[in-house]
Design a protein around this motif. Sequence first.
Motif, mmCIF file in Angstrom:
data_model
loop_
_atom_site.group_PDB
_atom_site.id
_atom_site.type_symbol
_atom_site.label_atom_id
_atom_site.label_comp_id
_atom_site.label_asym_id
_atom_site.label_seq_id
_atom_site.Cartn_x
_atom_site.Cartn_y
_atom_site.Cartn_z
ATOM 1 N N VAL A 84 2.960 -13.676 -2.064
ATOM 2 C CA VAL A 84 3.092 -12.936 -3.270
ATOM 3 C C VAL A 84 1.617 -12.843 -3.904
ATOM 4 O O VAL A 84 1.082 -11.875 -4.071
ATOM 5 N N SER A 85 1.111 -14.238 -3.895
ATOM 6 C CA SER A 85 -0.114 -14.331 -4.626
ATOM 7 C C SER A 85 -1.209 -13.647 -3.844
ATOM 8 O O SER A 85 -2.117 -13.211 -4.523
ATOM 9 N N ALA A 86 -1.211 -13.786 -2.538
ATOM 10 C CA ALA A 86 -2.352 -13.211 -1.637
ATOM 11 C C ALA A 86 -2.330 -11.703 -1.804
ATOM 12 O O ALA A 86 -3.373 -10.997 -1.798
ATOM 13 N N ALA A 87 -0.895 -11.113 -1.836
ATOM 14 C CA ALA A 87 -0.952 -9.544 -1.929
ATOM 15 C C ALA A 87 -1.492 -9.197 -3.177
ATOM 16 O O ALA A 87 -2.150 -8.133 -3.092
ATOM 17 N N GLU A 127 3.703 1.390 -0.998
ATOM 18 C CA GLU A 127 4.425 1.693 -2.294
ATOM 19 C C GLU A 127 4.347 0.454 -3.224
ATOM 20 O O GLU A 127 4.135 0.425 -4.152
ATOM 21 N N PHE A 128 4.241 -0.684 -2.385
ATOM 22 C CA PHE A 128 4.013 -2.079 -3.299
ATOM 23 C C PHE A 128 2.367 -1.961 -3.741
ATOM 24 O O PHE A 128 2.354 -2.073 -5.097
ATOM 25 N N HIS A 129 1.433 -1.357 -2.867
ATOM 26 C CA HIS A 129 0.188 -1.437 -3.452
ATOM 27 C C HIS A 129 -0.123 -0.409 -4.569
ATOM 28 O O HIS A 129 -0.704 -0.892 -5.521
ATOM 29 N N ARG A 130 0.553 0.678 -4.350
ATOM 30 C CA ARG A 130 0.362 1.787 -5.457
ATOM 31 C C ARG A 130 0.919 1.309 -6.751
ATOM 32 O O ARG A 130 0.445 1.663 -7.872
ATOM 33 N N GLY A 131 2.181 1.033 -6.803
ATOM 34 C CA GLY A 131 2.787 0.521 -7.646
ATOM 35 C C GLY A 131 2.199 -0.859 -8.442
ATOM 36 O O GLY A 131 2.252 -0.738 -9.601
ATOM 37 N N LEU A 132 1.673 -1.661 -7.645
ATOM 38 C CA LEU A 132 1.151 -2.724 -8.610
ATOM 39 C C LEU A 132 -0.309 -2.295 -9.006
ATOM 40 O O LEU A 132 -0.683 -2.626 -10.254
ATOM 41 N N ARG A 133 -1.033 -1.346 -8.393
ATOM 42 C CA ARG A 133 -2.505 -1.073 -8.843
ATOM 43 C C ARG A 133 -1.992 -0.173 -10.328
ATOM 44 O O ARG A 133 -2.564 -0.138 -11.318
ATOM 45 N N ASP A 134 -0.977 0.786 -10.200
ATOM 46 C CA ASP A 134 -0.627 1.336 -11.489
ATOM 47 C C ASP A 134 -0.251 0.188 -12.666
ATOM 48 O O ASP A 134 -0.618 0.629 -13.634
ATOM 49 N N ALA A 151 9.642 -2.381 -3.801
ATOM 50 C CA ALA A 151 8.926 -2.321 -2.506
ATOM 51 C C ALA A 151 8.582 -3.674 -2.142
ATOM 52 O O ALA A 151 8.772 -4.006 -0.780
ATOM 53 N N TRP A 152 8.668 -4.689 -2.979
ATOM 54 C CA TRP A 152 8.302 -6.070 -2.593
ATOM 55 C C TRP A 152 9.583 -6.525 -1.871
ATOM 56 O O TRP A 152 9.748 -7.466 -0.891
ATOM 57 N N THR A 153 10.575 -6.251 -2.419
ATOM 58 C CA THR A 153 12.018 -6.708 -1.913
ATOM 59 C C THR A 153 12.184 -6.067 -0.473
ATOM 60 O O THR A 153 12.770 -6.733 0.574
ATOM 61 N N GLU A 154 11.704 -4.771 -0.273
ATOM 62 C CA GLU A 154 11.822 -4.260 1.174
ATOM 63 C C GLU A 154 10.733 -4.868 2.112
ATOM 64 O O GLU A 154 11.133 -5.219 3.154
#
Length: 169
Positions: A84-87, A127-134, A151-154
């Motif tokens: 999680v930290s790395a992502a 989805e994770f990337h865009r969601g976290l950036r937003d 997204a992270w759950t998936e």
Amino acid sequence: MAIRRHHLIEEAKAELDLAYEEVKRAEQAVMSLEFEYNERTHGLPDRSEEVAVLIAEKEAKQEGFQLEALYEMQNESAQRFALVSAAFAIVSSVADEDMSLDLIKRILFRPQFLRRNKMAVDRNVREFHRGLRDYMRKESSPEADSKVRQAWTEIERMTALQAKEALAA
């Protein structure tokens, strides 16, 4: 500029802290048990039946602490927090979206798994990337948090499938 906190990473850290505390508690209990049984066997002949009974009793109690399972739980928590930290670090520090997505995929998935599951992996990581950036740049709302979590759950579901496949191979 206010620093936006994300609950997902905080929860992964709390999970790691809890696992660490459980291991520490169990290790202290095992050490206490060792001390107690050393005291109880002090002065008894090493190969006596009484010592053998006490050792068997101590070992049975030690198994009840389930240290191996706790070590495994701590290891899994540490791995989850690290991933999680790395992502999060990648999303927040790599400006190029394609490079960022590629880095996240490389740390989370083996090449063979990526080839077999390319579309699903790409979709979930994007989805994770865009969601976290937003979340980080626009709005740290419960809705944005929910998108990142989903997204992270998936992603975690897929990494668990990958691990299961690796064990079966």
